[in-house]
Motif scaffolding. Structure first.
Motif, PDB file in Angstrom:
ATOM      1  N   ASN A   1      11.491  48.609 -21.833  1.00 31.45           N
ATOM      2  CA  ASN A   1      12.400  47.746 -22.589  1.00 31.45           C
ATOM      3  C   ASN A   1      13.827  48.300 -22.667  1.00 31.45           C
ATOM      4  OD1 ASN A   1      11.342  45.134 -24.123  1.00 31.45           O
ATOM      5  ND2 ASN A   1       9.638  46.510 -23.679  1.00 31.45           N
ATOM      6  N   ARG A   2      13.996  49.551 -22.319  1.00 33.69           N
ATOM      7  CA  ARG A   2      15.361  50.090 -22.237  1.00 33.69           C
ATOM      8  C   ARG A   2      16.118  49.513 -21.036  1.00 33.69           C
ATOM      9  NH1 ARG A   2      15.151  56.420 -21.962  1.00 33.69           N
ATOM     10  NH2 ARG A   2      17.174  55.976 -21.056  1.00 33.69           N
ATOM     11  N   PHE A   3      15.394  49.016 -20.051  1.00 32.32           N
ATOM     12  CA  PHE A   3      16.028  48.648 -18.784  1.00 32.32           C
ATOM     13  C   PHE A   3      15.999  47.156 -18.477  1.00 32.32           C
ATOM     14  CE2 PHE A   3      14.424  52.969 -18.574  1.00 32.32           C
ATOM     15  CZ  PHE A   3      15.609  53.645 -18.341  1.00 32.32           C
ATOM     16  N   THR A   4      15.237  46.401 -19.231  1.00 27.50           N
ATOM     17  CA  THR A   4      15.175  44.954 -18.965  1.00 27.50           C
ATOM     18  C   THR A   4      14.708  44.210 -20.211  1.00 27.50           C
ATOM     19  OG1 THR A   4      14.203  43.219 -17.562  1.00 27.50           O
ATOM     20  CG2 THR A   4      12.761  45.036 -18.126  1.00 27.50           C
ATOM     21  N   ASP A   5      15.082  42.927 -20.286  1.00 27.60           N
ATOM     22  CA  ASP A   5      14.419  42.021 -21.226  1.00 27.60           C
ATOM     23  C   ASP A   5      13.150  41.512 -20.552  1.00 27.60           C
ATOM     24  OD1 ASP A   5      16.477  42.278 -23.038  1.00 27.60           O
ATOM     25  OD2 ASP A   5      17.599  40.580 -22.203  1.00 27.60           O
ATOM     26  N   PHE A   6      12.232  41.062 -21.364  1.00 22.47           N
ATOM     27  CA  PHE A   6      11.006  40.465 -20.832  1.00 22.47           C
ATOM     28  C   PHE A   6      10.837  39.069 -21.414  1.00 22.47           C
ATOM     29  CE2 PHE A   6       9.957  44.928 -20.179  1.00 22.47           C
ATOM     30  CZ  PHE A   6       9.147  44.924 -19.058  1.00 22.47           C
ATOM     31  N   PHE A   7      10.128  38.210 -20.691  1.00 25.16           N
ATOM     32  CA  PHE A   7       9.674  36.975 -21.347  1.00 25.16           C
ATOM     33  C   PHE A   7       8.148  37.026 -21.448  1.00 25.16           C
ATOM     34  CE2 PHE A   7       9.679  35.716 -16.862  1.00 25.16           C
ATOM     35  CZ  PHE A   7       8.528  34.958 -16.727  1.00 25.16           C
ATOM     36  N   PRO A   8       7.586  36.481 -22.545  1.00 27.72           N
ATOM     37  CA  PRO A   8       6.130  36.572 -22.722  1.00 27.72           C
ATOM     38  C   PRO A   8       5.410  35.818 -21.599  1.00 27.72           C
ATOM     39  CG  PRO A   8       7.203  35.584 -24.652  1.00 27.72           C
ATOM     40  CD  PRO A   8       8.245  35.700 -23.593  1.00 27.72           C
ATOM     41  N   TYR A   9       4.395  36.419 -21.069  1.00 26.66           N
ATOM     42  CA  TYR A   9       3.646  35.763 -19.994  1.00 26.66           C
ATOM     43  C   TYR A   9       2.191  36.238 -20.032  1.00 26.66           C
ATOM     44  CZ  TYR A   9       1.765  34.582 -15.473  1.00 26.66           C
ATOM     45  OH  TYR A   9       0.947  34.077 -14.489  1.00 26.66           O
ATOM     46  N   GLU A  10       1.282  35.325 -20.279  1.00 26.72           N
ATOM     47  CA  GLU A  10      -0.149  35.658 -20.232  1.00 26.72           C
ATOM     48  C   GLU A  10      -0.725  35.066 -18.960  1.00 26.72           C
ATOM     49  OE1 GLU A  10      -1.609  34.210 -24.015  1.00 26.72           O
ATOM     50  OE2 GLU A  10      -1.573  36.268 -24.791  1.00 26.72           O
ATOM     51  N   HIS A  11      -1.339  35.932 -18.186  1.00 26.58           N
ATOM     52  CA  HIS A  11      -1.793  35.520 -16.855  1.00 26.58           C
ATOM     53  C   HIS A  11      -3.146  34.810 -16.942  1.00 26.58           C
ATOM     54  CE1 HIS A  11      -1.694  35.643 -12.569  1.00 26.58           C
ATOM     55  NE2 HIS A  11      -2.744  36.424 -12.443  1.00 26.58           N
ATOM     56  N   ARG A  12      -3.225  33.670 -16.278  1.00 20.53           N
ATOM     57  CA  ARG A  12      -4.494  32.937 -16.226  1.00 20.53           C
ATOM     58  C   ARG A  12      -4.828  32.624 -14.773  1.00 20.53           C
ATOM     59  NH1 ARG A  12      -2.493  31.907 -21.164  1.00 20.53           N
ATOM     60  NH2 ARG A  12      -4.029  31.992 -22.840  1.00 20.53           N
ATOM     61  N   VAL A  13      -6.087  32.763 -14.450  1.00 15.92           N
ATOM     62  CA  VAL A  13      -6.538  32.594 -13.067  1.00 15.92           C
ATOM     63  C   VAL A  13      -7.677  31.578 -13.055  1.00 15.92           C
ATOM     64  CG1 VAL A  13      -7.658  33.813 -11.131  1.00 15.92           C
ATOM     65  CG2 VAL A  13      -5.882  34.968 -12.474  1.00 15.92           C
ATOM     66  N   LEU A  14      -7.663  30.721 -12.040  1.00 16.34           N
ATOM     67  CA  LEU A  14      -8.792  29.812 -11.830  1.00 16.34           C
ATOM     68  C   LEU A  14      -9.498  30.221 -10.544  1.00 16.34           C
ATOM     69  CD1 LEU A  14      -7.019  26.403 -12.646  1.00 16.34           C
ATOM     70  CD2 LEU A  14      -8.587  27.697 -14.128  1.00 16.34           C
ATOM     71  N   GLY A  15     -10.758  29.863 -10.435  1.00 22.92           N
ATOM     72  CA  GLY A  15     -11.502  30.144  -9.208  1.00 22.92           C
ATOM     73  C   GLY A  15     -12.097  28.846  -8.666  1.00 22.92           C
ATOM     74  N   TRP A  16     -12.058  28.718  -7.348  1.00 23.93           N
ATOM     75  CA  TRP A  16     -12.619  27.525  -6.702  1.00 23.93           C
ATOM     76  C   TRP A  16     -14.105  27.801  -6.424  1.00 23.93           C
ATOM     77  CZ3 TRP A  16     -11.746  22.613  -6.207  1.00 23.93           C
ATOM     78  CH2 TRP A  16     -12.298  21.886  -5.169  1.00 23.93           C
ATOM     79  N   ILE A  17     -14.942  27.229  -7.293  1.00 30.67           N
ATOM     80  CA  ILE A  17     -16.380  27.540  -7.236  1.00 30.67           C
ATOM     81  C   ILE A  17     -17.193  26.251  -7.264  1.00 30.67           C
ATOM     82  CG2 ILE A  17     -18.285  28.649  -8.498  1.00 30.67           C
ATOM     83  CD1 ILE A  17     -16.204  30.729  -9.386  1.00 30.67           C
ATOM     84  N   ASP A  18     -18.040  26.086  -6.296  1.00 24.07           N
ATOM     85  CA  ASP A  18     -18.894  24.891  -6.187  1.00 24.07           C
ATOM     86  C   ASP A  18     -18.075  23.611  -6.379  1.00 24.07           C
ATOM     87  OD1 ASP A  18     -21.009  26.553  -5.725  1.00 24.07           O
ATOM     88  OD2 ASP A  18     -21.925  26.333  -7.703  1.00 24.07           O
ATOM     89  N   GLY A  19     -16.936  23.550  -5.738  1.00 27.99           N
ATOM     90  CA  GLY A  19     -16.128  22.330  -5.751  1.00 27.99           C
ATOM     91  C   GLY A  19     -15.345  22.093  -7.029  1.00 27.99           C
ATOM     92  N   GLN A  20     -15.248  23.104  -7.886  1.00 22.24           N
ATOM     93  CA  GLN A  20     -14.465  22.942  -9.126  1.00 22.24           C
ATOM     94  C   GLN A  20     -13.552  24.135  -9.331  1.00 22.24           C
ATOM     95  OE1 GLN A  20     -16.228  21.503 -12.798  1.00 22.24           O
ATOM     96  NE2 GLN A  20     -18.228  21.565 -11.834  1.00 22.24           N
ATOM     97  N   LEU A  21     -12.460  23.887 -10.078  1.00 19.04           N
ATOM     98  CA  LEU A  21     -11.602  24.995 -10.487  1.00 19.04           C
ATOM     99  C   LEU A  21     -12.014  25.404 -11.895  1.00 19.04           C
ATOM    100  CD1 LEU A  21      -8.060  23.894  -9.248  1.00 19.04           C
ATOM    101  CD2 LEU A  21      -9.498  25.733  -8.350  1.00 19.04           C
ATOM    102  N   VAL A  22     -12.488  26.642 -12.029  1.00 15.08           N
ATOM    103  CA  VAL A  22     -12.969  27.108 -13.342  1.00 15.08           C
ATOM    104  C   VAL A  22     -12.296  28.444 -13.674  1.00 15.08           C
ATOM    105  CG1 VAL A  22     -15.209  25.971 -13.061  1.00 15.08           C
ATOM    106  CG2 VAL A  22     -14.956  28.373 -12.384  1.00 15.08           C
ATOM    107  N   PRO A  23     -12.222  28.801 -14.985  1.00 14.83           N
ATOM    108  CA  PRO A  23     -11.564  30.061 -15.326  1.00 14.83           C
ATOM    109  C   PRO A  23     -12.254  31.293 -14.728  1.00 14.83           C
ATOM    110  CG  PRO A  23     -11.802  28.677 -17.273  1.00 14.83           C
ATOM    111  CD  PRO A  23     -12.594  28.014 -16.177  1.00 14.83           C
ATOM    112  N   ILE A  24     -11.421  32.216 -14.268  1.00 14.15           N
ATOM    113  CA  ILE A  24     -11.819  33.568 -13.866  1.00 14.15           C
ATOM    114  C   ILE A  24     -11.004  34.510 -14.736  1.00 14.15           C
ATOM    115  CG2 ILE A  24     -11.853  35.292 -12.012  1.00 14.15           C
ATOM    116  CD1 ILE A  24     -13.650  33.110 -11.197  1.00 14.15           C
TER     117      ILE A  24
END
Ligand code: FAD
Ligand code: UDP
Length: 379
Positions: A72-95
């Motif tokens: 934080n001494r060297f940059t500002d940050f913006f909040p970011y929570e990473h979310r991933v989906l997985g292509w499983i049995d023909g659907q996109l579901v959370p991973i």
């Protein structure tokens, strides 16, 4: 007279050490063989202005307060929570696979299975897929086998080109099974992205009159190590030397090469606002690539069009591609330790980072290690 420090590599390991030693009064020479700083975090904008992570998607997350405060001494940050989906049995579901994934893929059994899971793992929010596989109750064991097959077995085989049984548990356990609806990929206290990207963060880190950065400069062409002495361009270096490249290369692979996995990263441009409904979609099964990243999610930029990146795992071939992932195994650890013993013969030499320490570090782990190492180097 000011002490001189030599650092090889301008990723987080090298850049944090450089700044810390510069702040202690060292004159630092930083050699980087690529034409840019920031190591694998390099994220210069593409022709459309979208900041692409050219060496693969890098999401910042940490629970190490010191690391968070230091950056934080060297940059500002913006909040970011990473979310991933997985292509499983023909659907996109959370991973990581969670209750929402279960309800999408097994709607009828889900209520009973969720009850059984909470009885079997009381109070636990995240479990290892390997623990689920070991359950005796047939419905839980069968669920474990299903998740193992659809999420882990084929992705792991692609990524590591090994049967999953031969991949270190610590690698598989990076991705848990979630007993609940938390669909974040990481659980760390601080999850955020540098406001203007990683490159300005590195520029700020290296912005010191005591640091001289030499790009397109392969340290191994200029260093010689012999009988406990390190020379740069033939002159003995009497200050500390911090090496962040592959350790086997430093010793000319005299015991043979350390194994790594590499990636081919393929970017594609689309003239529509979004390509996919999440920053990353994993393709554990049918495709040759493992995942697709859509960079605008990671940068927070509002721009027309979008740029995506597909990751195709590959064997590492020196000169042709890059050593992205150390391959954890008893054999590779034994080989690494042989090189480490050689390194121990050089009292001024310090090893830091994913390559030099041959460890599957996240960024915060490397930064933490660089802070500790630079603390330990005497003023
Ligand atoms: P690097 O960033 O690799 O820097 C080493 C530098 O040394 C390079 O610039 C290299 O060119 C230079 N170098 C090597 N040899 C020489 C030489 N002979 N002379 C001069 N220079 C040399 N971590 C996270 O926290 N979140 C993520 O989302 C994440 N995603 C990742 C995705 C991928 C595909 C990969 C492979 C890693 C990911 N990581 C992530 C881990 C992260 O990349 C590392 O923790 C980080 O790069 C380690 O920094 P480093 O300085 O050790 O290595
Ligand atoms: N993994 C998997 N399926 C997935 C995601 C991950 O089998 O959908 C396994 C795979 O072995 C991978 C490891 O978990 O190498 C670690 O995944 P992570 O997403 O942490 O990998 P990274 O981002 O470091 O490439």
């Amino acid at each position: 007279m000011a002490q001189e420090a030599l650092i090889i590599g301008a990723g987080f390991a090298g850049a944090v050490c450089a700044r810390r030693l510069a702040d202690k009064g060292y004159t630092v020479t930083l050699l980087e063989k690529r034409g840019h700083i920031a190591g694998n975090m390099y994220d210069e904008a593409d022709a459309q202005g979208i900041r692409v992570h050219w060496y693969g998607p890098h999401i910042f997350h940490t629970s190490i307060q010191r690391v968070w405060e230091y950056l934080n001494r060297f940059t500002d940050f913006f909040p970011y929570e990473h979310r991933v989906l997985g292509w499983i049995d023909g659907q996109l579901v959370p991973i990581p696979f969670n209750y929402a994934s279960l309800e999408a893929l097994r709607p009828e059994q889900a209520p009973v299975l969720e009850q059984m899971l909470s009885n079997a793992f009381p109070g636990q929010k995240r479990i290892s897929i390997l623990d689920l596989l070991n359950r005796r109750e047939p419905p839980l064991k069968e669920l474990g086998e299903y998740i193992y097959d659809r999420v882990f077995v084929h992705y792991t085989a692609k990524q590591w080109q090994l049967p999953i049984e031969q991949v270190d548990r610590s690698v598989i356990n990076r991705v848990p099974v979630v007993l609940g609806y938390d669909d974040r990929y990481f659980q760390d206290t601080w999850q955020a992205m540098p406001a203007e990207g990683y490159l300005p963060l590195f520029q700020a880190l290296l912005d010191s009159p005591n640091i001289c950065v030499c790009l397109n400069c392969d340290g191994l062409e200029r260093l010689t190590l012999s009988e406990g002495r390190i020379c740069l361009d033939g002159r003995e270096w009497i200050g500390p030397v911090i090496y962040t490249g592959p350790l086997d290369e430093l010793f000319r692979q005299q015991y043979g090469p350390l194994p790594y996995r590499s990636l081919e990263l393929v970017t594609e441009r689309y003239d529509r606002e979004w390509f996919q409904p999440a920053a990353v979609v994993n393709y554990p099964n049918e495709e040759d690539f493992t995942r697709i990243t859509e960079h605008k999610y990671l940068t927070g930029q509002v721009l027309p069009g979008t740029t995506i990146m597909k990751e195709y795992p590959l064997a590492y071939v020196p000169e042709k591609n890059l050593p992205y992932y150390p391959i954890a195994s008893a054999e590779s650890e034994a080989l690494y330790q042989k090189y480490r013993t050689l390194a121990d013969g050089y009292p001024r030499l310090h090893l830091c980072g994913r390559l030099a320490e041959y460890r599957y570090y996240n960024m915060d782990g490397v930064i933490s290690r660089a802070l500790e190492l630079s603390d330990s180097i005497e003023d």
